[in-house]
Write an enzyme that holds these catalytic residues in place. Structure first.
Site, PDB file in Angstrom:
ATOM      1  N   TYR A  55      51.260  -0.758 -39.849  1.00 10.38           N
ATOM      2  CA  TYR A  55      49.863  -0.772 -40.272  1.00 10.38           C
ATOM      3  C   TYR A  55      49.685  -0.108 -41.634  1.00 10.38           C
ATOM      4  O   TYR A  55      49.820   1.105 -41.782  1.00 10.38           O
ATOM      5  CB  TYR A  55      48.971  -0.072 -39.243  1.00 10.38           C
ATOM      6  CG  TYR A  55      49.060  -0.635 -37.847  1.00 10.38           C
ATOM      7  CD1 TYR A  55      49.491  -1.945 -37.611  1.00 10.38           C
ATOM      8  CD2 TYR A  55      48.713   0.134 -36.749  1.00 10.38           C
ATOM      9  CE1 TYR A  55      49.569  -2.461 -36.326  1.00 10.38           C
ATOM     10  CE2 TYR A  55      48.785  -0.373 -35.456  1.00 10.38           C
ATOM     11  CZ  TYR A  55      49.221  -1.669 -35.250  1.00 10.38           C
ATOM     12  OH  TYR A  55      49.291  -2.169 -33.974  1.00 10.38           O
ATOM     13  N   HIS A 127      57.860  -2.653 -31.651  1.00 16.20           N
ATOM     14  CA  HIS A 127      56.694  -3.464 -32.017  1.00 16.20           C
ATOM     15  C   HIS A 127      56.917  -4.959 -31.772  1.00 16.20           C
ATOM     16  O   HIS A 127      56.029  -5.677 -31.309  1.00 16.20           O
ATOM     17  CB  HIS A 127      56.343  -3.206 -33.485  1.00 16.20           C
ATOM     18  CG  HIS A 127      54.921  -3.456 -33.825  1.00 16.20           C
ATOM     19  ND1 HIS A 127      54.312  -2.913 -34.941  1.00 16.20           N
ATOM     20  CD2 HIS A 127      53.951  -4.192 -33.216  1.00 16.20           C
ATOM     21  CE1 HIS A 127      53.052  -3.295 -34.997  1.00 16.20           C
ATOM     22  NE2 HIS A 127      52.815  -4.076 -33.970  1.00 16.20           N
ATOM     23  N   PRO A 207      41.065  -6.457 -27.382  1.00 17.99           N
ATOM     24  CA  PRO A 207      40.302  -6.742 -26.158  1.00 17.99           C
ATOM     25  C   PRO A 207      39.000  -7.494 -26.395  1.00 17.99           C
ATOM     26  O   PRO A 207      38.475  -8.111 -25.463  1.00 17.99           O
ATOM     27  CB  PRO A 207      40.041  -5.355 -25.573  1.00 17.99           C
ATOM     28  CG  PRO A 207      40.054  -4.444 -26.761  1.00 17.99           C
ATOM     29  CD  PRO A 207      41.116  -5.005 -27.664  1.00 17.99           C
ATOM     30  N   ARG A 210      39.614 -10.234 -31.232  1.00 13.77           N
ATOM     31  CA  ARG A 210      39.607 -10.138 -32.695  1.00 13.77           C
ATOM     32  C   ARG A 210      38.202 -10.352 -33.268  1.00 13.77           C
ATOM     33  O   ARG A 210      38.024 -10.970 -34.320  1.00 13.77           O
ATOM     34  CB  ARG A 210      40.618 -11.114 -33.299  1.00 13.77           C
ATOM     35  CG  ARG A 210      42.046 -10.863 -32.804  1.00 13.77           C
ATOM     36  CD  ARG A 210      43.073 -11.685 -33.537  1.00 13.77           C
ATOM     37  NE  ARG A 210      44.409 -11.501 -32.978  1.00 13.77           N
ATOM     38  CZ  ARG A 210      45.266 -10.533 -33.326  1.00 13.77           C
ATOM     39  NH1 ARG A 210      44.902  -9.648 -34.223  1.00 13.77           N
ATOM     40  NH2 ARG A 210      46.459 -10.454 -32.773  1.00 13.77           N
ATOM     41  N   GLY A 211      37.222  -9.832 -32.531  1.00 16.27           N
ATOM     42  CA  GLY A 211      35.835  -9.909 -32.968  1.00 16.27           C
ATOM     43  C   GLY A 211      35.066 -11.101 -32.443  1.00 16.27           C
ATOM     44  O   GLY A 211      33.840 -11.132 -32.517  1.00 16.27           O
ATOM     45  N   PHE A 212      35.770 -12.082 -31.898  1.00 14.54           N
ATOM     46  CA  PHE A 212      35.108 -13.301 -31.428  1.00 14.54           C
ATOM     47  C   PHE A 212      34.039 -12.992 -30.386  1.00 14.54           C
ATOM     48  O   PHE A 212      32.953 -13.576 -30.397  1.00 14.54           O
ATOM     49  CB  PHE A 212      36.140 -14.270 -30.844  1.00 14.54           C
ATOM     50  CG  PHE A 212      35.536 -15.477 -30.180  1.00 14.54           C
ATOM     51  CD1 PHE A 212      35.014 -16.516 -30.933  1.00 14.54           C
ATOM     52  CD2 PHE A 212      35.478 -15.579 -28.792  1.00 14.54           C
ATOM     53  CE1 PHE A 212      34.443 -17.634 -30.325  1.00 14.54           C
ATOM     54  CE2 PHE A 212      34.923 -16.682 -28.173  1.00 14.54           C
ATOM     55  CZ  PHE A 212      34.397 -17.708 -28.949  1.00 14.54           C
ATOM     56  N   GLY A 215      30.127 -11.342 -31.457  1.00 18.31           N
ATOM     57  CA  GLY A 215      28.986 -12.063 -32.002  1.00 18.31           C
ATOM     58  C   GLY A 215      29.453 -13.199 -32.877  1.00 18.31           C
ATOM     59  O   GLY A 215      30.614 -13.254 -33.283  1.00 18.31           O
TER      60      GLY A 215
END
Length: 335
Positions: A55, A127, A207, A210-212, A215
């Site tokens: 990251y 990873h 969870p 990925r923002g879906f 909204g």
């Protein structure tokens, strides 16, 4: 905040994924914003912080070390090796490389300990499984790190049930981390059950899909460096099809009396006591919204309706592109 077991560690049921502050979803937040988020999480009772060498090519670990090391005894620290930035051409430009060789794993750990400003990492994941290296060899190196006192427990990320069992035969695997949400159900094929059978915690990243599930969004406005640009589910045509699932989903959230992100995380918490979601975010406000999921109770009827609405049959598009799919070892549903 209720607790769940992460190996031998009792941690907050909802943790914090520390990728978003510097990686993957466009320009990173400022250092001051990153500090604010990390401190807000600790103050709100989060005791599970998850980062990785990848990251920001070490930036996330550096920020976690800088702003949380003084309170190291208050939380469980997880990080990852086996995928990191490497200067392969000698021009100073880092590129993402998967490398599971024992010597690389040990060197990555030493660098991580310095960035994190700690003597020991509580949970250290591979990873990605480097498919050029037997999983037994990579896990053997992690086992060496346990014996050396550099790490306390071993984890794996994005692996199948078969690989988990092979690894577990070498050294107990405390946790498996894989993408899991209403719209990514791959863990339900086999690895969730394998984790339960072996006493391995399952850590669910992304969870909220990925923002879906937070909204509606305009995928054409994603930042040029946003990794979702390469994910088939977010292509304009696939996203348009998937967005048709959202009104029904939002209606259920309204009925339950929670926000959409809380509904997504609460669904995971209700799927099993060995499942620990680690939502990532860039702001303290979103973090506090996510943590509210711990107080959301879902009936069996609501769970069934969510399962029927958003699943592997109703979502359009693979979660990764061809390259991403080739790099993971997770089971996949037939297309």
């Amino acid at each position: 905040m209720q607790n769940r077991q992460l190996g031998t560690f009792p941690v907050s049921a909802i943790g914090l994924g520390c990728m978003n502050i510097c990686h993957a979803y466009g320009a990173p937040v400022s250092e001051a914003e990153a500090e604010r988020l990390l401190r807000a999480a600790l103050d709100a009772g989060v005791t599970h912080f998850d980062t990785a060498a990848l990251y920001g090519f070490g930036v996330s670990e550096t920020l976690v070390g800088k702003y949380l090391s003084a309170d190291r005894s208050r939380f469980t620290l997880a990080s990852k090796c086996g995928m990191q930035g490497v200067d392969v051409t000698g021009d100073g430009k880092l590129v993402r490389v998967i490398d599971g060789r024992p010597e690389t794993i040990k060197a990555t750990c030493e660098a991580a300990l310095k960035r994190l400003k700690t003597d020991v990492i509580d949970l250290y994941y591979l990873h990605r499984w480097d498919k050029q290296v037997p999983i037994e060899d990579s896990v053997g190196a992690l086992s060496d790190l346990v014996r050396a006192g550099k790490i306390q427990a071993v984890g794996l990320s994005e692996v199948s049930a078969t690989t988990l069992r092979k690894a577990h035969a070498v050294h107990p695997i405390a946790a498996v981390q894989t993408e899991y949400s209403l719209w990514t159900r791959n863990p339900e094929i086999a690895v969730l059950d394998a984790c339960k059978a072996l006493g391995t915690a399952f850590v669910a990243f992304s969870p909220v899909a990925r923002g879906f599930l937070c909204g509606e969004m305009d995928v054409s406005r994603f930042d040029a460096k946003d990794i979702r640009r390469s994910m088939p589910r977010f292509s304009p045509e696939n996203y348009a099809a998937n967005a048709k699932l959202l009104p029904g989903y939002f209606a259920i959230a309204h009925e339950v009396g929670c926000t959409p992100s809380q509904l997504a995380i609460a669904w995971l918490l209700h799927r099993g006591d060995h499942i620990l979601p680690i939502p990532g975010t860039r702001t303290a406000a979103h973090l506090l919204d996510d943590l509210g999921a711990a107080d959301v109770a879902l009936s069996a009827d609501v769970m069934a309706r969510l399962d029927a609405l958003i699943n592997q049959h109703t979502v359009v598009g693979s979660r990764y592109n061809a390259q991403g799919n080739s790099e993971v070892d997770t089971e996949a549903f037939a297309v």
